[in-house]
Write an enzyme that holds these catalytic residues in place. Structure first.
Site, PDB file in Angstrom:
ATOM      1  N   THR A   1     -42.076 -21.193  45.634  1.00  0.00           N
ATOM      2  CA  THR A   1     -40.918 -21.479  44.773  1.00  0.00           C
ATOM      3  C   THR A   1     -39.763 -20.600  45.255  1.00  0.00           C
ATOM      4  O   THR A   1     -39.059 -20.975  46.174  1.00  0.00           O
ATOM      5  CB  THR A   1     -41.233 -21.260  43.276  1.00  0.00           C
ATOM      6  OG1 THR A   1     -41.772 -19.969  43.074  1.00  0.00           O
ATOM      7  CG2 THR A   1     -42.213 -22.303  42.791  1.00  0.00           C
TER       8      THR A   1
ATOM      9  N   THR B   1     -45.237 -17.309  38.821  1.00  0.00           N
ATOM     10  CA  THR B   1     -46.623 -17.759  38.877  1.00  0.00           C
ATOM     11  C   THR B   1     -47.239 -17.330  40.193  1.00  0.00           C
ATOM     12  O   THR B   1     -46.596 -17.398  41.225  1.00  0.00           O
ATOM     13  CB  THR B   1     -46.690 -19.290  38.747  1.00  0.00           C
ATOM     14  OG1 THR B   1     -46.432 -19.645  37.405  1.00  0.00           O
ATOM     15  CG2 THR B   1     -48.055 -19.812  39.161  1.00  0.00           C
TER      16      THR B   1
ATOM     17  N   ASN C   1     -33.196 -11.996  37.674  1.00  0.00           N
ATOM     18  CA  ASN C   1     -33.713 -12.466  36.389  1.00  0.00           C
ATOM     19  C   ASN C   1     -32.689 -12.582  35.280  1.00  0.00           C
ATOM     20  O   ASN C   1     -32.962 -13.171  34.244  1.00  0.00           O
ATOM     21  CB  ASN C   1     -34.869 -11.570  35.947  1.00  0.00           C
ATOM     22  CG  ASN C   1     -36.082 -11.824  36.812  1.00  0.00           C
ATOM     23  OD1 ASN C   1     -36.536 -12.957  36.924  1.00  0.00           O
ATOM     24  ND2 ASN C   1     -36.580 -10.786  37.470  1.00  0.00           N
TER      25      ASN C   1
ATOM     26  N   GLU D   1     -39.764  -9.375  43.166  1.00  0.00           N
ATOM     27  CA  GLU D   1     -38.330  -9.600  42.999  1.00  0.00           C
ATOM     28  C   GLU D   1     -37.540  -8.299  43.136  1.00  0.00           C
ATOM     29  O   GLU D   1     -37.715  -7.374  42.349  1.00  0.00           O
ATOM     30  CB  GLU D   1     -38.076 -10.257  41.653  1.00  0.00           C
ATOM     31  CG  GLU D   1     -38.650 -11.654  41.651  1.00  0.00           C
ATOM     32  CD  GLU D   1     -38.782 -12.236  40.275  1.00  0.00           C
ATOM     33  OE1 GLU D   1     -38.895 -13.454  40.189  1.00  0.00           O
ATOM     34  OE2 GLU D   1     -38.765 -11.472  39.302  1.00  0.00           O
TER      35      GLU D   1
ATOM     36  N   LYS E   1     -48.863 -17.858  46.807  1.00  0.00           N
ATOM     37  CA  LYS E   1     -47.446 -17.831  46.461  1.00  0.00           C
ATOM     38  C   LYS E   1     -47.231 -16.899  45.273  1.00  0.00           C
ATOM     39  O   LYS E   1     -48.106 -16.733  44.424  1.00  0.00           O
ATOM     40  CB  LYS E   1     -46.900 -19.223  46.138  1.00  0.00           C
ATOM     41  CG  LYS E   1     -47.401 -19.744  44.813  1.00  0.00           C
ATOM     42  CD  LYS E   1     -46.331 -20.393  43.961  1.00  0.00           C
ATOM     43  CE  LYS E   1     -45.279 -19.386  43.581  1.00  0.00           C
ATOM     44  NZ  LYS E   1     -44.628 -19.743  42.277  1.00  0.00           N
TER      45      LYS E   1
ATOM     46  N   SER F   1     -29.057 -22.388  34.585  1.00  0.00           N
ATOM     47  CA  SER F   1     -28.649 -23.723  35.021  1.00  0.00           C
ATOM     48  C   SER F   1     -27.666 -23.672  36.176  1.00  0.00           C
ATOM     49  O   SER F   1     -27.304 -22.602  36.637  1.00  0.00           O
ATOM     50  CB  SER F   1     -28.054 -24.481  33.853  1.00  0.00           C
ATOM     51  OG  SER F   1     -27.010 -23.728  33.300  1.00  0.00           O
TER      52      SER F   1
END
Lengths: 434, 434
Positions: A187, A224, A429, A306, A213, A434
């Site tokens: 992702t 995930t 984060n 991250e 992943k 959007s």
């Protein structure tokens, strides 16, 4: 200009620059600084399993987003999953199917772009539709079709986009396509993750190859972790399952990026038996090789954490029990104050004392020993008389760090791996979805 | 200029600006944006206790850094403390002294600048030296002298600087100096914290006034929370202690800034009895007033949370038990993914589902209801059909937010307060100590 005005102006400039930076980096996926230097490894062919990946457009166009692994009859499948109480329909379905009759083979189908999590009864319908279609096209019984989904949550999975590509997937099946599969499950991972091992058992070679992943985060989902490992060893499912559970406890269960747990975490391990080499839960050589592959993949997930700029190993020894040691190690690894100190290259051993104190596991202030790498920092309830702040500060500049704590209470020990907490984590984060 | 180069340059600019900003703000202590609008409250005189503060230069020159509270004979003292296994010598000493004979009065002496934590046997020596000296000068028995220290850890407390000022402190004692005491206990707090209440009981007025510090962080220490509350109610120590314990569970124990726990957290509650109003653990009016003061101070600590820009109330109802509700609420309030989403004004309800799932307490995906303020976001295992993303996005722009979760399982409920996780937190805590 007054000091207050200057500060305000500086803040506005930082904010504007951050926004510009965020928009510039959004779709570039710069490879994380901690990525393995050697890149993705050469994947060996694992006899008894073939792979394929396609562009199904589940969410985004122009990238591989669905992978299929088709395993020969007789393949044992073991699995471990998130313990989340809100786990996804896919996870619940996989858990039910473990241990079913392997004589009809097995299929693993994974999509990225949509996690199919928290989608109510629709989620179960999507899993059912995909499993039925895969069973029909591959001939594998429906109770041997395992699914995973990762990506945006709370949106209905457009499973017809996946089932529409099953013919193409079947046509593309290839024993050498595991690297493509590793890319299809990404992702916001900044690099594909793979690890391999070979081990000689009774004069024959057993191969293990795995992909993973995690733990990227993309608008608007959660990190995930998905892991798929394949081997040509011949091993009964109960033995495979028990070995997987034990090894997960010292690999994937001991990594933490931010202490948050996904609703979809899945690790599936398939043993095709094609090598003809019989293995049991007691075959140490195989266990060691499997452990190495799992640990390698687990470390890669942390390295792609991250915003991570430092890879940190936390070693705890001398605890009252192994469980206590793990509790202390996780308290240290999850502490925002320690993770920010690491980001700032600050040898702040006081925060390590704090984390030990808050963990809830047994500790005696005056018996604690703390080391940064080989440097003795604190002992006997105080800073070591030989410790110099410059030593600690120099050590913290390393990209890979080891923080060791000895509790002086017993034989309990644990090792946990984590990364630092940086502006990059906040930026990734806190960006609007959007 | 290529995209990669541009990104690199922007990053460097952000880093340089951040450094400039950090150095510009280091000693200015800009008041936090969430600080109470009304400023520090007018503190009433609490009969039976006098206060003083001095500049002792424990670590920094030119600021008040030691406070003394001297309570009349008969004053009941109750206390709650950090549960840390590495708690400071001061905390251990206070815990031993609770419940001792009140006939000789009581003294509370607090210093900022040095926490006296993790200083080995020296820490105990410092506490002993201070208590002896205070007892000698004030006439209060040594087992009624309570101490707290907050500030840098791991450095020997220069307690002679404190004892050298005891004469000056005694001379300065004044019933109206509680506001000065509130300032003397600050470390990196951006504003002094005070709260007051008055309650009529049997036609007479009982007064309560409290001060608090937290949760700033200064080189190189940890966020300590200190709270001192004074009342002229007449109440036996066991009643005061039980009431304090209960109310702590619904106030200070339900706030979280970053899930880290100090080695020095201390809350002392002194009841002088000077009002002549007799109160027991069952006096609801007093309990309510005390609760209000404690909650007010607890909220102020969150409002001064490092880098905080949003104040968040997390309400959990319908859990299987109150304990389960609190576990869920803390999982939500401590989740870095939720805290960063709040910072980014992102109505990311999926992360709330994630936090519920990982908390370990009972939950049924299909019975969960989630609200942002009054907006129904998710129910029956999926996003609400009436919910529009724009509603959630507009709501998240508020400075004060309420996230409500109903589990649909039972009557358990809990409320927890927290703040967001911002670049400011990283900046404050990743800055190098020295």
């Amino acid at each position: 200009m007054g000091k207050k005005k200057k500060i305000k102006k500086l803040r506005e400039q930082v904010k504007a620059l951050e926004a510009e930076l965020a928009s510039a980096t959004t779709h570039t996926h710069d490879v994380a600084p901690l990525a393995p230097k050697g890149g993705f490894p050469d994947m060996p062919v694992i006899e008894g399993v073939r792979f394929a990946a396609v562009q199904a457009g589940v969410r985004y166009k122009g990238r591989y987003d669905v992978m299929l692994a088709l395993c020969d009859p007789g393949t044992s499948i073991a699995g471990v999953f998130t313990r989340s109480a809100t786990r996804s329909a896919n996870v619940l379905d996989c858990q039910e199917k473990l241990g079913s009759d392997p004589s009809g083979g097995a299929a693993i189908i994974v999509n990225s772009g949509n996690s199919n999590a928290f989608t109510g009864r629709h989620g179960e319908g999507s899993v059912k539709a995909i499993c039925e279609a895969v069973a029909k096209i591959t001939g594998v019984p429906e109770n041997r079709v395992f699914t995973s989904s990762t990506g945006v949550i709370g949106e209905r999975l457009p499973h017809d986009r996946i089932t529409a590509k099953l013919d193409a997937l079947k046509d593309a099946l290839d024993p050498g396509a595991l690297d493509l599969a590793a890319r299809a499950i990404m992702t916001t991972d900044t690099f594909p993750k793979g690890a391999v091992a070979e081990v000689e058992i009774g004069g024959k070679t057993v191969k293990i190859a795995g992909i993973a992943k995690g733990s990227g985060m993309i608008a608007p989902d959660m990190a995930t972790m998905l892991v798929y490992i394949f081997t040509d060893a011949k091993i009964a499912q109960p033995d495979l399952q028990s070995m997987l559970g034990e090894l997960t406890n010292v690999t994937f269960n001991n990594i933490t990026v931010d202490s948050d747990t996904s609703t979809s975490d899945t690790l599936l391990l398939a043993a095709t038996g094609a090598s003809g080499v019989e293995v049991t839960a007691k075959t140490d050589a195989f266990r060691t090789a499997l452990h190495d592959v799992m640990l390698n993949l687990a470390h890669q997930v942390v390295r792609d954490g991250e915003g991570a700029t430092k890879f940190v190993e936390v070693r705890v020894t001398g605890a009252a029990s192994d469980a206590d040691a793990r509790t202390h190690a996780l308290a240290i690894a999850n502490s925002p104050l320690i993770k920010t100190a690491v980001a700032g290259e600050d040898p702040n051993w006081g925060r390590v004392v704090m984390a030990i104190g808050k963990s809830g596991a047994a500790a005696d202030r005056d018996l604690i020993t703390i080391r940064f790498g080989d440097i003795l920092v604190a002992e006997k309830g105080w800073v070591s008389p030989d410790y110099r702040e410059e030593q600690g500060a120099a050590y913290m500049k390393n990209e890979e760090l080891v923080i060791s704590v000895d509790l002086g209470l017993g034989d309990g020990e644990a090792v946990v791996w984590t990364c630092d907490l940086t502006h990059g984590y906040i930026q990734i984060n806190a960006d609007y979805r959007s």
